[in-house]
Enzyme design. Structure first.
Site, PDB file in Angstrom:
ATOM      1  CG  PHE A 204      -0.211  -0.259   2.500  1.00 13.74           C
ATOM      2  CD1 PHE A 204       0.294   0.770   3.261  1.00 13.74           C
ATOM      3  CD2 PHE A 204      -0.024  -1.555   2.936  1.00 13.74           C
ATOM      4  CE1 PHE A 204       0.975   0.529   4.432  1.00 13.74           C
ATOM      5  CE2 PHE A 204       0.651  -1.817   4.124  1.00 13.74           C
ATOM      6  CZ  PHE A 204       1.150  -0.774   4.877  1.00 13.74           C
ATOM      7  CE1 TYR A 205       4.198   1.756   3.689  1.00 14.80           C
ATOM      8  CE2 TYR A 205       6.437   1.254   3.066  1.00 14.80           C
ATOM      9  CZ  TYR A 205       5.479   1.410   4.037  1.00 14.80           C
ATOM     10  OH  TYR A 205       5.811   1.212   5.358  1.00 14.80           O
ATOM     11  N   GLY A 206       1.950   3.773  -2.013  1.00 12.48           N
ATOM     12  CA  GLY A 206       1.691   4.275  -3.347  1.00 12.48           C
ATOM     13  C   GLY A 206       0.416   3.680  -3.910  1.00 12.48           C
TER      14      GLY A 206
END
Length: 328
Positions: A57-59
């Protein structure tokens, strides 16, 4: 006194004293082009920062840290075995809810492996503990994935000391990741750091420079860009910001005695607590800065300890519903 030095192996692989957080390279409000991001990553690895921390979920889904990692290793396949790769998942970025069920964990690991396409995950972490699922169940599901060779080890993120013990009783824990900085010292007083050292679990510290506050670049609330997510964090709000900046100024004076930056001082302090700091950055020059150690003395550590006692931090770490998922 300083704590013992951080352990130097995670999931059976040697790690450097400073790691690297990938989140800053894939920020939705200011993403970095992949060629420039790869240059920053290469610089980190060349300086021994080989523990890389990413997240599903980073980005955004089409351009998160997994896609960036795949790009990097396609460009530098020789580096695949040099990096100790930790991936966080089992977390719904739309609802901001963890899913620690066996089905949710297996689906998350499967998605990560699909995108990485052959790149090995050394450690997988559920980004947050799922309050609806016993930690024994979640760790048991991850242990099955270790047996299947899909992940190398199991990490924990934002957990309390009791959860660490319960999880470790099911399967050896490869790493525990918590927020730690001069602004967030909770792991040093709530039993987390002591438990990790007792059980021989490496402690990984994210946001070691206080989400950028301890770079010294932010000197007033208006220095935070209008589209920056820190606009919504309580510690960066007017009133709280000014109180928290007092600690930055005090730390700057200690750093100046060493000919160092306040970020270098902050990272060195985290290392002296027996943790592996994983600062994130978007420029090669910042990588160079972050990887240079500051030889803190016992006098320095005592002075910093006194500052932390006399300059209380204003504001919660995240605030709102996010705060409820911390230290579970």
């Amino acid at each position: 006194m300083a704590r013992p030095a951080a352990l130097t192996t995670i999931a059976g692989k040697a790690v450097g004293p400073v790691g690297f957080g990938l989140m800053s390279l894939t920020r939705p409000w200011a993403p970095l082009e992949y060629p420039a991001a790869a240059e920053v990553m290469k610089s980190a690895l060349d300086r021994g920062a080989n523990f890389w921390n990413g997240g599903i979920f980073y980005g955004p889904p089409h351009a998160n840290s997994l896609q960036l990692l795949k790009y990097y290793f396609n460009k530098h396949p020789e580096d695949a075995d040099k990096v100790v790769l930790c991936i966080k998942g089992a977390y719904d970025a739309k609802t901001h809810q963890p899913d620690g069920s066996p089905e949710g964990i297996r689906a998350s690991v499967g998605e990560a492996l699909r995108v990485l396409d052959g790149v090995k995950i050394d450690v997988f972490e559920c980004a947050r503990v799922d309050p609806a699922v016993p930690i024994e169940t979640s760790v048991g599901a991850l242990a099955e994935l270790v047996k299947e060779g899909k992940i190398g080890g199991i990490g924990l993120s934002e957990v309390n000391a009791n959860t660490i013990r319960r999880a470790h009783a099911v399967h050896p824990i490869a790493a525990v990741e918590v927020e730690m900085s001069l602004f967030t010292t909770d792991p040093l007083t709530n039993g987390v750091a002591d438990t990790c050292h007792e059980l021989g679990i490496p402690l990984v510290a994210y946001s070691p420079i206080g989400r950028g506050m301890l770079t010294g670049d932010l000197r007033k609330p208006d220095d935070v860009a209008a589209n920056d997510m820190r606009q919504f964090l309580s510690r960066f709000q007017p009133g709280a910001f000014e109180q928290n900046f007092k600690l930055v100024e005090a730390a700057e004076r200690i750093a100046e005695r060493h000919g160092a930056t306040v970020a270098q001082l902050a990272i060195a302090w985290v290392r002296r607590q027996g943790a592996i700091p994983i600062p994130g950055c978007t420029k090669v020059e910042r990588v160079v800065e972050n990887c240079q150690d500051v030889p803190l003395t016992e006098h320095d550590l005592d002075e910093i300890r006194a500052l932390l006692q006399t300059l209380p931090v204003a504001g919660q770490r995240y605030g709102g519903p996010f705060e409820k998922l911390l230290n579970l």
